[in-house]
Design a protein around this motif. Structure first.
Motif, PDB file in Angstrom:
ATOM      1  N   HIS A  98     -45.700  -0.373 -35.072  1.00 15.76           N
ATOM      2  CA  HIS A  98     -44.664  -1.330 -34.662  1.00 15.76           C
ATOM      3  C   HIS A  98     -44.930  -1.909 -33.278  1.00 15.76           C
ATOM      4  O   HIS A  98     -44.935  -3.130 -33.083  1.00 15.76           O
ATOM      5  N   VAL A 105     -38.677  -6.754 -35.019  1.00 15.69           N
ATOM      6  CA  VAL A 105     -39.411  -5.532 -35.332  1.00 15.69           C
ATOM      7  C   VAL A 105     -38.542  -4.624 -36.189  1.00 15.69           C
ATOM      8  O   VAL A 105     -37.463  -4.201 -35.761  1.00 15.69           O
ATOM      9  N   GLU A 106     -39.007  -4.323 -37.380  1.00 15.26           N
ATOM     10  CA  GLU A 106     -38.264  -3.449 -38.282  1.00 15.26           C
ATOM     11  C   GLU A 106     -37.933  -2.123 -37.592  1.00 15.26           C
ATOM     12  O   GLU A 106     -38.711  -1.619 -36.781  1.00 15.26           O
ATOM     13  N   HIS A 153     -44.426   2.716 -38.969  1.00 13.30           N
ATOM     14  CA  HIS A 153     -43.801   2.945 -37.657  1.00 13.30           C
ATOM     15  C   HIS A 153     -44.809   3.055 -36.519  1.00 13.30           C
ATOM     16  O   HIS A 153     -44.576   2.552 -35.418  1.00 13.30           O
ATOM     17  N   VAL A 159     -42.210  -7.869 -38.017  1.00 11.42           N
ATOM     18  CA  VAL A 159     -43.122  -6.733 -38.063  1.00 11.42           C
ATOM     19  C   VAL A 159     -42.581  -5.695 -39.030  1.00 11.42           C
ATOM     20  O   VAL A 159     -41.538  -5.085 -38.779  1.00 11.42           O
ATOM     21  N   GLU A 169     -34.882  -5.582 -32.345  1.00 12.60           N
ATOM     22  CA  GLU A 169     -35.065  -4.591 -33.396  1.00 12.60           C
ATOM     23  C   GLU A 169     -34.387  -5.075 -34.679  1.00 12.60           C
ATOM     24  O   GLU A 169     -33.273  -5.614 -34.641  1.00 12.60           O
TER      25      GLU A 169
END
Length: 335
Positions: free
Chosen positions: A78, A94-95, A75, A71, A121
């Protein structure tokens, strides 16, 4: 060896860097990209391919040739896009920042646990060689007990272009979530439970933080000092300071860089210092692939989280940023 097949949700700069770096491993490949704009996804696929392009995140996640989802959307999206992947039963990376706030992260982790789906993350810096060396030095006791951690991350983004995502409050903009997450995560990973925070910020006309600084103290009295900025390029360095020495992290410590390990003779700087330099080079690319490979290893092992970026670290980091934002006055719609 069967390659792990990745789909990228998002077609921006970071998504492009991730796709490029995946070209330096034979263990994984990018098979598809998805964007709300099909033309943008197709342009990304043409440049970074071969891969299929999808005009929605839902289509990307439903692609039968996508086994893992990265992802890399703004933001504010997300948590929503990651939830789509979890509900589809696909492991998801997830970035950073993982979500806009700790409440969103808690909800997603609970869902992933109930669905038995791996989630992590994308704090890619924790997988880089110099960061692994830092943890090794600290755990060995070479610098004694950690007393303080100081770190900054500042880059200049022209305020004459307020349409940039980092100036957009609705997209989760601001220095703290995008840049400050690195120093805050470093502090969170090295100190214990934070009991006190004093934060100061300067906001932009759009209501996000242009400058944020904070001092934190944990239950053992150790300090964490961070600063972040959209207005200037700061030194972008960090230092972990112990009773017997310190570790100095080189310029832009969130990407592959060097370390300087300084130890005090007889535990006292007056008796001289011993200096060791460590170059944390990455052969090919920048190292974004390492986090993807970690997801593959964890999924093969049947675990639902990584010991390198555990859920507890992500939650701790977000809770710290929640409080810092509260003190400096940055609010998002999700709060």
């Amino acid at each position: 060896m069967t390659q792990n097949r990745w789909g990228i949700a998002g077609a921006g700069f970071i998504a492009g860097m991730f796709a490029w770096d995946m070209g330096f491993t034979n263990e994984a490949t990018v098979t598809a990209v998805g964007s709300r704009d099909l033309a943008k996804a197709q342009a990304f696929a043409d440049e970074r391919g071969p891969m299929r392009a999808h005009g929605s995140y839902e289509e990307l996640i439903a692609d039968p040739e996508v086994d893992f989802v990265y992802v890399a959307v703004p933001h504010s999206e997300h948590a929503r896009v990651a939830e789509l992947a979890v509900r589809a039963g696909k492991p998801v990376l997830v970035e950073k920042p993982f979500a806009l706030n700790a409440a969103q992260a808690e909800s997603l982790f609970e869902l992933a646990k109930s669905e038995k789906v791996f989630v992590m993350e994308g704090m890619w810096s924790r997988f880089l060689p110099h960061m692994a060396k830092l943890r090794e030095v600290i755990e060995s006791g070479r610098i004694g007990e950690v007393v303080s951690v100081s770190a900054d991350h500042g880059l200049r983004f022209d305020p004459n272009f307020p349409e940039h995502r980092l100036y957009d409050r609705t997209l989760g903009g601001g220095a703290l979530l995008d840049l400050g997450v690195y120093p805050v995560s470093l502090v969170a990973g090295l100190l214990g439970d934070i009991t006190e925070i004093s934060a100061y910020g300067t906001l932009t006309a759009t209501g996000v933080d242009a400058e944020t600084s904070a001092v934190m103290r944990d239950a053992a009295g150790r300090h964490g000092i961070i600063s972040t900025s959209l207005s200037t390029e700061s030194p972008n360095r960090a230092s972990v300071n112990g009773t017997l020495g310190r570790v100095e992290l080189g310029y832009n410590y969130m990407i592959p860089t060097d370390l300087r390990i300084v130890t005090f003779g007889e535990g006292n700087p007056a008796h001289g210092e011993k200096v060791e330099d460590y170059i944390g080079a990455v052969e090919g690319g920048m190292g974004w692939r390492f986090e993807a490979l970690e997801v593959g290893r964890c999924v093969r092992a049947g675990t639902l989280e990584s010991p390198v970026v555990p859920h507890a670290l992500t939650l701790k980091t977000l809770r710290l940023m929640d409080e810092i934002r509260r003190q400096v006055g940055v609010r998002y719609d999700a709060d």
